[in-house]
Write an enzyme that holds these catalytic residues in place. Structure first.
Site, short mmCIF file in Angstrom:
data_model
loop_
_atom_site.label_atom_id
_atom_site.label_comp_id
_atom_site.label_asym_id
_atom_site.label_seq_id
_atom_site.Cartn_x
_atom_site.Cartn_y
_atom_site.Cartn_z
N PHE A 98 15.53 -11.64 5.30
CA PHE A 98 14.24 -12.42 5.63
C PHE A 98 13.82 -13.23 4.45
O PHE A 98 14.41 -12.63 3.29
CB PHE A 98 13.32 -10.87 5.89
CG PHE A 98 11.79 -11.56 6.23
CD1 PHE A 98 11.60 -12.23 7.27
CD2 PHE A 98 10.73 -11.38 5.09
CE1 PHE A 98 10.50 -12.64 7.76
CE2 PHE A 98 9.56 -11.69 5.28
CZ PHE A 98 9.46 -12.44 6.52
N ASP A 169 16.11 -4.97 -3.06
CA ASP A 169 15.18 -5.12 -2.07
C ASP A 169 15.52 -4.14 -0.80
O ASP A 169 16.52 -4.43 -0.16
CB ASP A 169 14.93 -6.56 -1.42
CG ASP A 169 14.28 -6.83 -0.16
OD1 ASP A 169 13.69 -5.81 0.38
OD2 ASP A 169 14.23 -7.90 0.34
N HIS A 172 14.71 -2.68 4.26
CA HIS A 172 15.42 -2.19 5.60
C HIS A 172 15.82 -0.76 5.25
O HIS A 172 16.41 -0.25 6.23
CB HIS A 172 16.24 -2.78 5.87
CG HIS A 172 16.02 -4.21 6.16
ND1 HIS A 172 17.07 -5.25 6.41
CD2 HIS A 172 15.11 -4.89 6.37
CE1 HIS A 172 16.86 -6.29 6.56
NE2 HIS A 172 15.50 -6.21 6.62
N GLN A 195 5.70 -2.98 6.61
CA GLN A 195 5.49 -3.78 7.76
C GLN A 195 5.87 -3.09 9.22
O GLN A 195 6.75 -2.16 9.32
CB GLN A 195 6.20 -5.07 7.54
CG GLN A 195 6.01 -6.07 8.57
CD GLN A 195 6.50 -6.11 9.99
OE1 GLN A 195 7.88 -5.73 9.68
NE2 GLN A 195 6.00 -6.64 10.98
N TYR A 234 -14.60 -3.63 -17.26
CA TYR A 234 -13.86 -5.05 -16.46
C TYR A 234 -12.74 -5.49 -18.10
O TYR A 234 -13.08 -6.54 -18.37
CB TYR A 234 -14.63 -5.89 -16.45
CG TYR A 234 -15.41 -5.61 -14.97
CD1 TYR A 234 -14.75 -5.71 -13.73
CD2 TYR A 234 -16.77 -4.71 -15.07
CE1 TYR A 234 -15.44 -5.18 -12.63
CE2 TYR A 234 -17.29 -4.35 -13.94
CZ TYR A 234 -16.76 -4.64 -12.62
OH TYR A 234 -17.25 -4.10 -11.49
N ARG A 244 -2.90 -4.79 -4.59
CA ARG A 244 -3.23 -3.19 -4.14
C ARG A 244 -3.14 -2.92 -2.59
O ARG A 244 -3.24 -3.75 -1.87
CB ARG A 244 -4.41 -2.65 -4.67
CG ARG A 244 -4.78 -2.57 -6.14
CD ARG A 244 -5.98 -2.07 -6.45
NE ARG A 244 -7.15 -2.57 -5.67
CZ ARG A 244 -7.96 -3.46 -6.28
NH1 ARG A 244 -7.69 -3.96 -7.40
NH2 ARG A 244 -9.04 -3.79 -5.71
C1 LIG Z 1 14.75 -7.62 3.45
C2 LIG Z 1 13.13 -7.84 3.49
N1 LIG Z 1 12.54 -8.00 2.36
C3 LIG Z 1 11.35 -8.32 2.32
C4 LIG Z 1 10.76 -8.31 3.23
C5 LIG Z 1 9.15 -8.57 3.23
O1 LIG Z 1 8.27 -7.48 3.75
P1 LIG Z 1 6.49 -7.96 4.28
O2 LIG Z 1 7.04 -8.29 5.57
O3 LIG Z 1 6.02 -6.33 4.29
O4 LIG Z 1 6.05 -8.60 3.24
C6 LIG Z 1 11.09 -8.05 4.63
C7 LIG Z 1 10.35 -8.09 6.01
O5 LIG Z 1 10.74 -8.36 7.09
C8 LIG Z 1 12.38 -7.88 4.73
O6 LIG Z 1 13.11 -7.66 5.91
#
Ligand SMILES: Cc1ncc(COP(=O)(O)O)c(C=O)c1O
Length: 411
Positions: A98, A169, A172, A195, A234, A244
């Protein structure tokens, strides 16, 4: 053999019932209600659910720190910022993912350098990784694609030998393990997405994990507009955005976490059944079984399709025929990330210093990712939550399309 469903015959995958996704469980419902009733819908007004989610997620990963954020994209951006990426620094990114895995880099002023993908695992091709390291390279964003872990033995050696940072990352890969340790905990940061399509969904949401106290402190400040978590007044110690997570989404994610392991176990059982079937079909190339992968998380699942073994039936026709048989598959990402219009030079240049060297992305050619984009067939982790008879019928449908492929060619 029966007529193909695309030509009006019965569906071979009739038994396949793919569950709806996301699935609301009692725990998620209860926590969201508690959050609503508490009146503390923002963590800065005393809500407890972001704290609880962070604690549970850190324990689940055996990580020292977890910081809940608004989504998986800002999770990567936050990790890059906390790792200290400076304008013009190069960061290596996968060419199949992605877009957030790569676009997060220019978003913080860095230059993405694409590396090719291993066609067997869909992860960064470690045989070619060191070829793209230059004296401007500061780190790597690697994706555990589809929850299939990167080879952390080799990757951590390369990272160490070249003095780079590593962001995993793991959007998945909720629950995936390499040699008994959860992925996301090998690098400087692991980043996750909640997500809706992911296997731990809260609509939108994300989290970063790290074992490093200094990086955690920096990331916590930077996720909260440079302000110390829980502090009154602040005082802002960094120029940083508000990343957040809301309390309601944290409550939802906390409830979803309670069912993640049981769902992953069910998916893993079904995946074994499916692999046993698919590995015996000529022209279907599945990912290797690797006993260093001690648990699997899931998101999008993939196999490669070889048209030659199907009388030359194109991938598009194969997918259409399978869909008609009742198997929900698709092509996945259409192109390598470096071909995305977003990576045209003028677009990337907007984010970088004037003297940054921007690679000629649209003219890049990396053979592994291009082969994947031509041959990939993708399906959702949801399918692996069907029952065993349904899973077996997926293979029946593929065999049927293979046996009758020539009928589709003559159309
Ligand atoms: C491999 C990968 N990294 C990052 C993200 C980004 O996540 P988000 O959609 O929560 O911003 C996704 C989302 O599909 C993803 O598949």
């Amino acid at each position: 053999m029966e007529e193909l469903a695309i030509n009006g015959g019965p569906r071979a995958a009739e038994p396949l019932e793919v569950p709806e996704w996301p699935q609301l469980n009692d725990a998620s419902k209860r926590y969201v209600e508690e959050s609503l009733e508490s009146g503390d819908w923002c963590r800065n007004s005393g809500g407890e659910f972001c704290d609880r989610l962070e604690e549970e997620f850190a324990v689940y990963h055996d990580a020292a720190h977890a910081i809940a954020v608004a989504n998986g994209t800002v999770a990567i951006e936050l990790a890059l910022r906390a790792c200290g990426v400076q304008p013009g620094d190069e960061v290596i990114v996968p060419s199949y993912s992605f877009i957030a895995s790569a676009s997060a880099v220019p978003a913080v002023g860095g230059v993405p350098r694409f590396v090719d993908i291993d066609v067997e695992t869909y992860n960064i091709d470690l045989d070619h990784l060191e070829e793209v390291i230059t004296d401007r390279t500061v780190g790597i964003v690697g994706v555990h694609f589809g929850g299939y872990p990167m080879d952390m033995d080799r990757l951590t050696d390369i990272v160490e030998d070249n003095d780079l940072f590593l962001i995993e990352d793991a959007a998945h890969a909720q629950g995936s393990e390499w040699r008994g340790e959860k992925v996301g905990t090998f690098g400087d940061f692991g980043t996750f997405s909640f997500q809706e399509s992911k296997s731990l969904p809260s609509g939108e949401g994300g989290i970063v994990v790290t074992d490093d106290d200094v990086l955690a402190d920096r990331a916590r400040l930077m996720h909260n507009i440079g302000r110390r978590q829980g502090a009154t007044g602040y005082y802002h110690y960094h120029l940083a955005s508000n990343r957040r997570l809301s309390e309601l989404q944290a409550a939802l994610a906390l409830g979803q976490l309670e069912k993640l392991d049981a769902e992953n176990e069910a998916r893993e059982r079904n995946e074994r059944v499916l692999l046993d079937e698919l590995e015996s079909i000529d022209g279907i190339h599945t990912k290797p079984r690797d006993n260093r992968v001690t648990a699997r998380g899931y998101c999008v699942e993939n196999f490669r399709y070889d048209a030659e073994a199907f009388d030359g039936l194109s991938r598009e026709q194969f997918i259409q025929a399978l869909n008609a048989e009742g198997v929900p598959v698709g092509e996945g990402y259409e192109m390598p990330l470096y071909r995305q219009p977003a990576f045209y030079r003028n677009e990337v240049a907007r984010f970088l210093p004037a003297d940054a060297e921007i690679p000629d992305y649209p003219n890049l050619h990396l053979p592994g990712v291009e082969e994947i984009c031509r041959t990939n067939v993708a399906y959702s982790h949801r399918m692996l939550l069907a029952d065993e008879a349904g899973i077996r019928s997926v293979a029946d449908a593929i065999r049927k399309v293979q046996a009758k492929a020539s009928e589709l060619l003559s159309d």
